[in-house]
Design a protein around this motif. Structure first.
Motif, mmCIF file in Angstrom:
data_model
loop_
_atom_site.group_PDB
_atom_site.id
_atom_site.type_symbol
_atom_site.label_atom_id
_atom_site.label_comp_id
_atom_site.label_asym_id
_atom_site.label_seq_id
_atom_site.Cartn_x
_atom_site.Cartn_y
_atom_site.Cartn_z
ATOM 1 N N ARG A 136 34.463 28.485 30.135
ATOM 2 C CA ARG A 136 35.482 27.970 31.026
ATOM 3 C C ARG A 136 35.196 28.567 31.999
ATOM 4 O O ARG A 136 35.239 27.720 33.085
ATOM 5 N N SER A 137 34.923 29.757 32.335
ATOM 6 C CA SER A 137 34.729 30.654 33.576
ATOM 7 C C SER A 137 33.511 29.691 34.367
ATOM 8 O O SER A 137 33.565 29.440 35.421
ATOM 9 N N ASP A 184 34.700 26.193 35.422
ATOM 10 C CA ASP A 184 35.540 26.297 36.570
ATOM 11 C C ASP A 184 34.839 26.668 37.886
ATOM 12 O O ASP A 184 34.699 26.078 38.947
ATOM 13 N N ARG A 224 32.883 23.361 38.980
ATOM 14 C CA ARG A 224 33.541 22.604 39.656
ATOM 15 C C ARG A 224 34.032 22.777 41.085
ATOM 16 O O ARG A 224 34.065 22.158 41.759
ATOM 17 N N THR A 225 34.380 24.108 41.367
ATOM 18 C CA THR A 225 34.743 24.361 42.604
ATOM 19 C C THR A 225 33.634 24.746 43.608
ATOM 20 O O THR A 225 33.684 24.340 44.457
ATOM 21 N N GLN A 246 39.342 16.221 35.588
ATOM 22 C CA GLN A 246 40.072 17.507 35.099
ATOM 23 C C GLN A 246 40.405 17.017 33.466
ATOM 24 O O GLN A 246 40.068 18.259 32.588
ATOM 25 N N GLU A 249 44.173 24.866 29.696
ATOM 26 C CA GLU A 249 44.970 25.661 30.721
ATOM 27 C C GLU A 249 46.294 25.114 30.843
ATOM 28 O O GLU A 249 46.468 24.157 30.584
#
Length: 128
Positions: A68-69, A72, A75-76, A106, A121
């Motif tokens: 997940r980290s 994420d 994605r950013t 998402q 999340e």
């Protein structure tokens, strides 16, 4: 996990390589075991290099809880970079993330993570 950066029509090999190195450095800040450059992907014979440049490829070795980290972060990271997409492959599953943030994207990210044993999340971004 295998990541491939794809640039736009005006991207070149050097730019995508530099971006892959930048992403590698960011991923190494996470609790990953290893992030290596993987240059095994070639442009197929007959393809126009300007149509689809997929050069910056990384192989990430990490424990499942880091997934997940890593997703994420990617994605950013692509939001302010000249990267059209980042494809993430884990086993038989692939996820293609675009620089444009959307609710549909998402949902795809959450489905990809759920398929690999990660809980969605909370909607408000707070831990349960």
């Amino acid at each position: 996990m295998h990541l491939v950066l794809a640039g736009g029509r005006d991207s070149d090999q050097e730019e995508l390589d530099a971006l892959a190195l930048q992403l590698r450095e960011r991923l190494l800040e996470l609790d990953v075991d290893r992030v290596e450059l993987n240059r095994s992907g070639d442009i197929p014979a007959g393809a126009k290099p300007a149509d689809a440049i997929a050069v910056g490829a990384l192989v990430v070795t990490a424990a499942p809880f880091v997934l997940r980290s890593a997703v994420d972060l990617v994605r950013t990271w692509i939001e302010n970079r000249p990267v059209r997409t980042v494809s993430i492959t884990l086993g038989e599953d692939s996820l293609e993330m675009e620089a444009v943030s959307s609710a549909d994207q998402q949902r795809l990210i959450e489905a990809f993570l759920a398929a690999h044993g990660h809980e969605p999340e909370p909607a408000d971004g707070q831990d349960a």
